[in-house]
Write a protein that holds these residues in place. Sequence first.
Motif, mmCIF file in Angstrom:
data_model
loop_
_atom_site.group_PDB
_atom_site.id
_atom_site.type_symbol
_atom_site.label_atom_id
_atom_site.label_comp_id
_atom_site.label_asym_id
_atom_site.label_seq_id
_atom_site.Cartn_x
_atom_site.Cartn_y
_atom_site.Cartn_z
ATOM 1 N N ASP A 171 -2.123 -17.644 -26.060
ATOM 2 C CA ASP A 171 -1.872 -18.753 -26.988
ATOM 3 C C ASP A 171 -1.541 -18.261 -28.403
ATOM 4 N N ALA A 172 -0.750 -17.193 -28.489
ATOM 5 C CA ALA A 172 -0.292 -16.659 -29.789
ATOM 6 C C ALA A 172 1.128 -16.151 -29.654
ATOM 7 N N LEU A 173 1.897 -16.242 -30.708
ATOM 8 C CA LEU A 173 3.279 -15.743 -30.709
ATOM 9 C C LEU A 173 3.232 -14.219 -30.835
ATOM 10 N N LEU A 174 3.864 -13.537 -29.868
ATOM 11 C CA LEU A 174 3.792 -12.077 -29.786
ATOM 12 C C LEU A 174 5.177 -11.473 -29.910
ATOM 13 N N VAL A 175 5.219 -10.250 -30.487
ATOM 14 C CA VAL A 175 6.447 -9.441 -30.508
ATOM 15 C C VAL A 175 6.102 -8.122 -29.840
ATOM 16 N N ILE A 176 6.844 -7.817 -28.759
ATOM 17 C CA ILE A 176 6.559 -6.627 -27.961
ATOM 18 C C ILE A 176 7.764 -5.699 -28.051
ATOM 19 N N HIS A 177 7.480 -4.428 -28.367
ATOM 20 C CA HIS A 177 8.539 -3.425 -28.485
ATOM 21 C C HIS A 177 8.681 -2.675 -27.174
ATOM 22 N N ILE A 231 9.371 0.549 -25.421
ATOM 23 C CA ILE A 231 9.232 1.942 -25.865
ATOM 24 C C ILE A 231 10.480 2.746 -25.589
ATOM 25 N N THR A 232 11.121 2.487 -24.420
ATOM 26 C CA THR A 232 12.274 3.318 -24.033
ATOM 27 C C THR A 232 13.555 2.925 -24.757
ATOM 28 N N GLN A 233 13.564 1.786 -25.452
ATOM 29 C CA GLN A 233 14.749 1.338 -26.184
ATOM 30 C C GLN A 233 14.311 0.979 -27.604
ATOM 31 N N ALA A 234 14.756 1.749 -28.542
ATOM 32 C CA ALA A 234 14.259 1.635 -29.917
ATOM 33 C C ALA A 234 14.532 0.279 -30.524
ATOM 34 N N ARG A 235 15.677 -0.351 -30.206
ATOM 35 C CA ARG A 235 16.062 -1.597 -30.869
ATOM 36 C C ARG A 235 15.822 -2.839 -29.977
ATOM 37 N N THR A 236 14.995 -2.681 -28.987
ATOM 38 C CA THR A 236 14.780 -3.807 -28.068
ATOM 39 C C THR A 236 13.376 -4.362 -28.231
ATOM 40 N N PHE A 237 13.289 -5.697 -28.518
ATOM 41 C CA PHE A 237 12.026 -6.387 -28.695
ATOM 42 C C PHE A 237 12.013 -7.643 -27.816
ATOM 43 N N LEU A 238 10.828 -7.987 -27.359
ATOM 44 C CA LEU A 238 10.619 -9.243 -26.624
ATOM 45 C C LEU A 238 9.762 -10.153 -27.479
ATOM 46 N N ARG A 239 10.121 -11.423 -27.493
ATOM 47 C CA ARG A 239 9.402 -12.404 -28.295
ATOM 48 C C ARG A 239 8.930 -13.528 -27.368
ATOM 49 N N GLY A 240 7.601 -13.796 -27.403
ATOM 50 C CA GLY A 240 7.088 -14.839 -26.519
ATOM 51 C C GLY A 240 5.589 -14.955 -26.606
ATOM 52 N N GLN A 241 4.928 -15.345 -25.447
ATOM 53 C CA GLN A 241 3.491 -15.532 -25.461
ATOM 54 C C GLN A 241 2.918 -15.255 -24.078
#
Length: 778
Positions: free
Chosen positions: A73-79, A81-91
């Motif tokens: 139940d929180a907004l998360l940003v996940i990096h 590791i194998t791709q420097a410019r790739t992030f996931l945004r969700g919960q």
Amino acid sequence: MSAAMFHFDRDTFSTLFPFYMVVDRHGMLRHFGPSLHKMLPELQEHTLFETYFQFKNPIIPQGKAIDFEKLTDALLVIHVITQARTFLRGQFLKHHEEYLFVGSPWVSNIEELHEKKLDIADFAYHDSSVDMLNMLRSLEISNSDLKYMVHAISGQKKELQRDKEEIKKLSLVVSTNENGVVLSDLHGEIFWVNPSYLQMTGYVEEEVLGKTMYDLGVMEQTDKNTLQQMMIAFRKAEWFDCEVQHKHRDGGAFWARIKGQPVFDQLGKFIEYYTIIEDITPKKEMEDRLRESEQRLRTLILNLHDGVLLEDENRRILLVNQKFCTMFDIPVDPEYLIGADCSNSAQESKSHFKDSEGFVQRIEEILAQKETVIHEALELKDGRFFARSYIPIVIDKVHKGHLWAYQDITLERNFQENLNYEKEKYRRIIENMNIGLLEVDNEDNILLTNQRFCAMSGYTPEDLIGKKGVDVFLNEETRRLLTEKSELRKSKIADSYELEVTDSNGEDRVWLVSGGPNYDIKGAVIGSIGLHFDITETRNLERLREELLAKLEQQNRQLNEYAQIVSHDLKSPLRSIHSLITFIKEDNDQAFNSVTAQYFQLIQEKVEKMERLIQGILSYSRIDHTQYKTERINLNQLVQTVISIIEVPPHITIRVKRELPTLKGDAYRLQQVFLNLMTNAILYNDKAEGWVEIDFQEEPHQYTFSIRDNGKGIHEKDVKRIFKMFESLNPNDRSTGIGLTIVKKILDDMQESIYLESEPGVGSVFYFTLQKNGCRTT
């Protein structure tokens, strides 16, 4: 409806959240969405979450255990590791003992999306990430265009004035176009539509402006693949031409052909989109009906009992059914023959036919003439027969192919041959019968006759065929009768009648005619057929028989009268003799010795027997001449009357076992039956204490009466003799031998039955039947 009622399988969930992942409480990956796996091909199930991902918001130090429970139940940003410019945004959401991550990649431009090997199809339809990227791209383009426009605006003012006039003219043309026309900007938002589009969709202009074609036209029935192709073409500023179902304002739908064309400025820069929408619903409905009709026709042909082969103008197979393959022993599925060359098929199939070369030559001849052939018979070597039909396929006066149909007519051919054989057989039978055959049409014109009819009438077939029967051998009296019979035939009525005719020699003859209507194959009356039998001699014999019967009847009547006279004349002297003997015996009772007295006693007994015999004969002859009267008869009273009439010796007892029924019948005849049977039982009873018992059994429609005695009985070999006239099995001066004959005749005339059961020395039982509802008479 409660949300708890919704359940998704993995495929459905992947469609809604293609970038999801599921981890257990130990941080082990259980499964993940297809788009996430496409972006990270190295991703594998049953590996630790920390192997591929690191939290950026909130920050969790490397090596520290991750508590997924606290991350829900929180907004998360996940990096990644194998791709420097790739992030996931969700919960993260807790689901049972596992944790479900739903989200999407966090990208800042379209180029970055392509770097991650992703495209629009990898995102859920509801995901706004792509729209945001498109907006950023459009903003960049707009900023660039703005700079360019500021730089170039001064040089374009004059050209703009000229274009303004052209645009005005073009706008007028587009506005009057019967197809819908939509102009949209780089983001797909509509800034102009023509009236045809509004009329086509049911919208008003205010509802359309500022919306996208996606907002206005997409519905559940819209094909998603076609929609995706249109969107890709739009984003790439490419033209497209698609057919989809377009939403109507009232919730309905119509089929639309949508043609999109990008518009570029003088520098080749994409500035807007020009879209034409054509309502093709009638065309689609026609195509659907054509496809349905084609499918029905195809199904019909494939399931026909006839072998069907359809070729194009180059003799390539377009359609063939299983029946064709079976008839010609082709061991493959019909679908495999589509497209095959039929040029050599005749050569391959000719071995089946009796005239193999003629089979090939005829096909070449048919193809050369290109004329319709219907039901052409072909004989096969194995004794079968095929019927071949050919229809050339011509469209707009251009020859487009050939339709061949083969039908197995072996049964039909054999049936026809058998029919012809049977027809010939019955023709020969009729020719050899003593019956004349005549066939006429509805106007009484003679169409056919046989030899026997010619012999009967004295005319030849040439004298009769084509003429009317009424004009050849009928007299005036029979013309009317034959005309009436002809009308009956037209009404489909058959009957028999006698016809008086005159033959060719002028002799009057009598024919017995059995006539019936004659039908064609459709059941319509086309005439009549008459079978004629010459009954002239039979009629003469009948006339002679009637004359003889009249004479016999007169003689019988005279004999009955004679019998009455004779019986009266015989009975009168007998009575006189009986009286004289009585007087002599009384006057000379003391003078006669015993022998003389015995002789006088014998004479008196013989006279009495003769009187009884005469009375019996009169009773027998009177049965047929006494009118049958039907009345209700109480048999108890009738039997008591009989008992009072007959002479019952003291040692004989007559008993009625039960109360007898009341029924309908002739009292005189039933009294004769009971009287003679009871008298017979008394006369032949040799027991010191004799008895006669009367009983009956009730059945559904009749009674079966029995008259039982304990007399002498009758041997089985003598049973058939007892009902014959003057038959007396045991000597008895009082027996005339007529009583049982009278009983048998009465019961036979009433169609009743009588039979006997007897045992010598024990007694006899006579059984006879009487109907409940009245005795039948012949």
